[in-house]
Scaffold this motif. Structure first.
Motif, PDB file in Angstrom:
ATOM      1  N   PHE A  29      49.193  -7.696  51.915  1.00  0.00           N
ATOM      2  CA  PHE A  29      47.812  -7.219  52.008  1.00  0.00           C
ATOM      3  C   PHE A  29      47.731  -5.767  51.569  1.00  0.00           C
ATOM      4  O   PHE A  29      48.717  -5.015  51.640  1.00  0.00           O
ATOM      5  CB  PHE A  29      47.243  -7.406  53.420  1.00  0.00           C
ATOM      6  N   GLN A  30      46.565  -5.414  51.077  1.00  0.00           N
ATOM      7  CA  GLN A  30      46.327  -4.074  50.549  1.00  0.00           C
ATOM      8  C   GLN A  30      45.135  -3.466  51.277  1.00  0.00           C
ATOM      9  O   GLN A  30      44.142  -4.146  51.545  1.00  0.00           O
ATOM     10  CB  GLN A  30      46.045  -4.125  49.051  1.00  0.00           C
ATOM     11  N   LEU A  31      45.251  -2.190  51.606  1.00  0.00           N
ATOM     12  CA  LEU A  31      44.196  -1.468  52.299  1.00  0.00           C
ATOM     13  C   LEU A  31      43.742  -0.287  51.449  1.00  0.00           C
ATOM     14  O   LEU A  31      44.559   0.411  50.857  1.00  0.00           O
ATOM     15  CB  LEU A  31      44.692  -0.960  53.654  1.00  0.00           C
ATOM     16  N   GLY A  32      42.449  -0.071  51.432  1.00  0.00           N
ATOM     17  CA  GLY A  32      41.895   1.090  50.759  1.00  0.00           C
ATOM     18  C   GLY A  32      41.326   2.056  51.780  1.00  0.00           C
ATOM     19  O   GLY A  32      40.620   1.644  52.707  1.00  0.00           O
ATOM     20  N   PHE A  33      41.643   3.333  51.636  1.00  0.00           N
ATOM     21  CA  PHE A  33      41.196   4.349  52.586  1.00  0.00           C
ATOM     22  C   PHE A  33      40.159   5.260  51.946  1.00  0.00           C
ATOM     23  O   PHE A  33      40.135   5.429  50.717  1.00  0.00           O
ATOM     24  CB  PHE A  33      42.393   5.172  53.079  1.00  0.00           C
ATOM     25  N   PRO A  34      39.291   5.863  52.742  1.00  0.00           N
ATOM     26  CA  PRO A  34      38.190   6.666  52.185  1.00  0.00           C
ATOM     27  C   PRO A  34      38.649   7.840  51.335  1.00  0.00           C
ATOM     28  O   PRO A  34      37.927   8.271  50.420  1.00  0.00           O
ATOM     29  CB  PRO A  34      37.421   7.127  53.428  1.00  0.00           C
ATOM     30  N   GLY A  35      39.854   8.358  51.598  1.00  0.00           N
ATOM     31  CA  GLY A  35      40.354   9.470  50.805  1.00  0.00           C
ATOM     32  C   GLY A  35      40.937   9.055  49.469  1.00  0.00           C
ATOM     33  O   GLY A  35      41.437   9.897  48.719  1.00  0.00           O
ATOM     34  N   GLY A  36      40.889   7.761  49.164  1.00  0.00           N
ATOM     35  CA  GLY A  36      41.416   7.259  47.904  1.00  0.00           C
ATOM     36  C   GLY A  36      42.850   6.748  48.007  1.00  0.00           C
ATOM     37  O   GLY A  36      43.424   6.289  47.012  1.00  0.00           O
ATOM     38  N   ILE A  37      43.428   6.816  49.191  1.00  0.00           N
ATOM     39  CA  ILE A  37      44.807   6.355  49.384  1.00  0.00           C
ATOM     40  C   ILE A  37      44.853   4.829  49.378  1.00  0.00           C
ATOM     41  O   ILE A  37      43.974   4.165  49.927  1.00  0.00           O
ATOM     42  CB  ILE A  37      45.370   6.886  50.711  1.00  0.00           C
ATOM     43  N   MET A  38      45.878   4.283  48.774  1.00  0.00           N
ATOM     44  CA  MET A  38      46.130   2.848  48.775  1.00  0.00           C
ATOM     45  C   MET A  38      47.318   2.545  49.674  1.00  0.00           C
ATOM     46  O   MET A  38      48.287   3.303  49.702  1.00  0.00           O
ATOM     47  CB  MET A  38      46.447   2.355  47.363  1.00  0.00           C
ATOM     48  N   ALA A  39      47.248   1.420  50.383  1.00  0.00           N
ATOM     49  CA  ALA A  39      48.381   0.941  51.167  1.00  0.00           C
ATOM     50  C   ALA A  39      48.719  -0.467  50.718  1.00  0.00           C
ATOM     51  O   ALA A  39      47.833  -1.307  50.537  1.00  0.00           O
ATOM     52  CB  ALA A  39      48.054   0.955  52.651  1.00  0.00           C
ATOM     53  N   SER A  40      49.996  -0.714  50.527  1.00  0.00           N
ATOM     54  CA  SER A  40      50.485  -2.041  50.150  1.00  0.00           C
ATOM     55  C   SER A  40      51.465  -2.502  51.211  1.00  0.00           C
ATOM     56  O   SER A  40      52.471  -1.831  51.464  1.00  0.00           O
ATOM     57  CB  SER A  40      51.178  -1.989  48.778  1.00  0.00           C
ATOM     58  N   CYS A  41      51.175  -3.641  51.859  1.00  0.00           N
ATOM     59  CA  CYS A  41      51.971  -4.067  53.004  1.00  0.00           C
ATOM     60  C   CYS A  41      52.423  -5.516  52.863  1.00  0.00           C
ATOM     61  O   CYS A  41      51.753  -6.336  52.229  1.00  0.00           O
ATOM     62  CB  CYS A  41      51.168  -3.916  54.293  1.00  0.00           C
ATOM     63  N   LEU A  42      53.556  -5.813  53.475  1.00  0.00           N
ATOM     64  CA  LEU A  42      54.120  -7.155  53.469  1.00  0.00           C
ATOM     65  C   LEU A  42      54.464  -7.557  54.895  1.00  0.00           C
ATOM     66  O   LEU A  42      55.088  -6.805  55.636  1.00  0.00           O
ATOM     67  CB  LEU A  42      55.385  -7.203  52.611  1.00  0.00           C
ATOM     68  N   SER A  43      54.045  -8.767  55.253  1.00  0.00           N
ATOM     69  CA  SER A  43      54.334  -9.347  56.560  1.00  0.00           C
ATOM     70  C   SER A  43      54.947 -10.718  56.337  1.00  0.00           C
ATOM     71  O   SER A  43      54.348 -11.565  55.663  1.00  0.00           O
ATOM     72  CB  SER A  43      53.028  -9.483  57.361  1.00  0.00           C
ATOM     73  N   THR A  44      56.141 -10.957  56.902  1.00  0.00           N
ATOM     74  CA  THR A  44      56.787 -12.246  56.628  1.00  0.00           C
ATOM     75  C   THR A  44      57.692 -12.706  57.761  1.00  0.00           C
ATOM     76  O   THR A  44      58.270 -11.898  58.486  1.00  0.00           O
ATOM     77  CB  THR A  44      57.612 -12.179  55.329  1.00  0.00           C
ATOM     78  N   TYR A  45      57.792 -14.031  57.875  1.00  0.00           N
ATOM     79  CA  TYR A  45      58.754 -14.680  58.757  1.00  0.00           C
ATOM     80  C   TYR A  45      59.866 -15.333  57.943  1.00  0.00           C
ATOM     81  O   TYR A  45      60.619 -16.141  58.470  1.00  0.00           O
ATOM     82  CB  TYR A  45      58.059 -15.781  59.568  1.00  0.00           C
ATOM     83  N   ASN A  46      59.970 -14.997  56.657  1.00  0.00           N
ATOM     84  CA  ASN A  46      60.911 -15.702  55.795  1.00  0.00           C
ATOM     85  C   ASN A  46      61.830 -14.792  55.003  1.00  0.00           C
ATOM     86  O   ASN A  46      62.475 -15.227  54.057  1.00  0.00           O
ATOM     87  CB  ASN A  46      60.161 -16.630  54.831  1.00  0.00           C
ATOM     88  N   MET A  47      61.891 -13.498  55.347  1.00  0.00           N
ATOM     89  CA  MET A  47      62.767 -12.560  54.650  1.00  0.00           C
ATOM     90  C   MET A  47      63.343 -11.568  55.642  1.00  0.00           C
ATOM     91  O   MET A  47      62.613 -11.042  56.480  1.00  0.00           O
ATOM     92  CB  MET A  47      62.014 -11.796  53.553  1.00  0.00           C
ATOM     93  N   ASN A  48      64.621 -11.312  55.535  1.00  0.00           N
ATOM     94  CA  ASN A  48      65.265 -10.312  56.378  1.00  0.00           C
ATOM     95  C   ASN A  48      65.280  -8.948  55.695  1.00  0.00           C
ATOM     96  O   ASN A  48      64.870  -8.799  54.552  1.00  0.00           O
ATOM     97  CB  ASN A  48      66.710 -10.735  56.700  1.00  0.00           C
ATOM     98  N   ASN A  49      65.754  -7.952  56.422  1.00  0.00           N
ATOM     99  CA  ASN A  49      65.970  -6.599  55.882  1.00  0.00           C
ATOM    100  C   ASN A  49      64.676  -5.911  55.463  1.00  0.00           C
ATOM    101  O   ASN A  49      64.677  -5.087  54.554  1.00  0.00           O
ATOM    102  CB  ASN A  49      66.946  -6.637  54.697  1.00  0.00           C
ATOM    103  N   LEU A  50      63.580  -6.249  56.140  1.00  0.00           N
ATOM    104  CA  LEU A  50      62.299  -5.614  55.820  1.00  0.00           C
ATOM    105  C   LEU A  50      61.800  -4.847  57.047  1.00  0.00           C
ATOM    106  O   LEU A  50      61.250  -5.424  57.976  1.00  0.00           O
ATOM    107  CB  LEU A  50      61.266  -6.657  55.401  1.00  0.00           C
ATOM    108  N   ASP A  51      62.016  -3.565  57.053  1.00  0.00           N
ATOM    109  CA  ASP A  51      61.549  -2.697  58.130  1.00  0.00           C
ATOM    110  C   ASP A  51      61.490  -1.276  57.577  1.00  0.00           C
ATOM    111  O   ASP A  51      62.305  -0.423  57.898  1.00  0.00           O
ATOM    112  CB  ASP A  51      62.484  -2.778  59.335  1.00  0.00           C
ATOM    113  N   ARG A  52      60.498  -1.034  56.724  1.00  0.00           N
ATOM    114  CA  ARG A  52      60.454   0.242  55.993  1.00  0.00           C
ATOM    115  C   ARG A  52      59.020   0.711  55.809  1.00  0.00           C
ATOM    116  O   ARG A  52      58.144  -0.075  55.447  1.00  0.00           O
ATOM    117  CB  ARG A  52      61.100   0.080  54.614  1.00  0.00           C
ATOM    118  N   PHE A  53      58.792   1.993  56.097  1.00  0.00           N
ATOM    119  CA  PHE A  53      57.525   2.655  55.790  1.00  0.00           C
ATOM    120  C   PHE A  53      57.808   3.758  54.774  1.00  0.00           C
ATOM    121  O   PHE A  53      58.808   4.472  54.880  1.00  0.00           O
ATOM    122  CB  PHE A  53      56.917   3.305  57.037  1.00  0.00           C
TER     123      PHE A  53
END
Length: 371
Positions: A260-284
């Motif tokens: 999912f992608q989020l748009g913020f009022p300051g023009g910042i973009m966020a790209s996020c991943l949520s899954t129950y099928n991949m390991n080694n994903l814990d990063r900001f």
């Protein structure tokens, strides 16, 4: 005999209305209520599962919070936990007589640590019983439930906090401090990756009726909430895409992977991943014109580690996250302190509004406006 498993299986939330009540005189609590750090928060744990075990162990190191009550549908757990944590029988409850907590001066707050679908009714009941409530996340199954929970606690004159342990985590707070000081310059981008390969297909987390969804409700909420507190703004739109490779394990309404992608009022973009099928994903990762911050691991039980354009973060927790959380929540409830990042019910509702929008965007393919 009312076991927690039977209680969950029957999903008898709508029937939880009238209960037997154990009464005793509302005398002074025999538990220690002050120490050198200040008043002690007397907490009843509701739902004695895996995460409650972690919370209970961590609370043994707390200076401001103490386990003084237990609620479970499993008599054996009430007995073993009561003996282990020195909780007397009169402070042990099942889901039928839990309203008797109202008459118990040994308990200030109830920490609801049950499957997601039970949060709504139990939080409202415990607030109605005259106790502050701490609830695990996601606070409810959707924004409607969340708003009802907030309204019920306000009506009862009780505070509602949510188990956002990362809001007190030292490395996380250092990144937020640097952002507020302008050390990253104008922010441009955030990435949040949260996931693992889930095991037992029969567990409640893969049951839509109990979990309210799948990976997004359990692990993806960290990326969503992290985007908000790392950027320091509220998103104004969301888009999302769902991928499912195992429809047998991940049945209808239980998401396996959502980006999912989020748009913020300051023009910042966020790209996020949520899954129950991949390991080694814990990063900001937070990127700005003048610098960056990376936390990896970012939302696990610890220790959280990170680096910025200035080098490795030197700030690191020396206590379990749940110890820090419960002492901080004691200060909020007893002293009226304000945390750097909110942990109240309204904060949780903001997440639930966005989660509703993510599911809608993934289903429709549309860009959903927020706010």
């Amino acid at each position: 005999m009312h076991t927690r498993r039977k209680f969950i299986r029957e999903m008898s939330l709508s029937a939880l209305g009238l209960y037997t009540v154990n009464n005793w005189p509302a005398t002074a609590s025999p538990f220690s209520v002050v120490n050198n750090e200040g008043p002690v928060l007397k907490v009843a744990l509701m739902g004695l599962g895996g995460y409650a075990t972690r919370v209970a162990e961590a609370m043994q190191q707390c200076k401001r919070a103490k386990i003084t009550g237990l609620v479970s549908g499993t008599p054996e757990k009430l007995k073993s936990w009561g003996e282990k944590y020195a909780v007397p029988e009169k402070n042990r409850y099942n889901y039928e007589n839990a309203d008797a907590i109202k008459n118990n001066p040994d308990i200030d707050a109830v920490y609801v640590i049950t499957p997601n679908a039970l949060h709504h009714d139990l939080v409202i009941r415990m607030a109605g019983a005259g106790k502050h409530v701490i609830c695990e996340k996601p606070m409810g199954l959707n924004a409607r439930e969340g708003k009802e929970m907030v309204a019920a606690c306000k009506k009862a004159g009780k505070k509602l906090l949510v188990g956002y342990r990362m809001h007190f985590e030292p490395a996380t707070l250092e990144v937020i401090r640097m952002r507020n000081a302008g050390e990253f310059g104008t922010l441009r981008f955030f990435q949040g990756l949260c996931g693992f390969r889930i095991g037992d297909p029969t567990q409640w987390r893969l049951n839509k009726a109990l979990a309210g969804g799948g990976a997004l409700m359990d692990i993806g909420i960290y990326a969503l909430n992290g985007a908000r507190y790392m950027v320091g703004e509220e998103p104004v739109w969301v888009t999302a895409q769902e991928t499912k490779t195992d429809p047998v394990k991940f049945k209808e309404g239980v998401d396996e992977t959502i980006t999912f992608q989020l748009g913020f009022p300051g023009g910042i973009m966020a790209s996020c991943l949520s899954t129950y099928n991949m390991n080694n994903l814990d990063r900001f990762f937070l990127d700005g014109d003048n610098g960056f911050a990376e936390l990896q691991p970012a939302a696990g039980y610890g220790p959280v580690k990170g680096r910025t354009h200035k080098g490795p973060l030197q700030v690191q927790a020396t206590l379990p996250q749940q110890t820090i959380q419960m002492d901080a929540m004691a200060a909020i409830l007893l002293d009226g302190t304000d945390p750097v990042v909110p942990v109240d019910g309204e904060e949780a509702v903001r997440d639930l509004v966005i989660i509703d929008a993510i599911y809608q965007a993934a289903k429709t393919g549309e860009k959903i406006k927020l706010g």
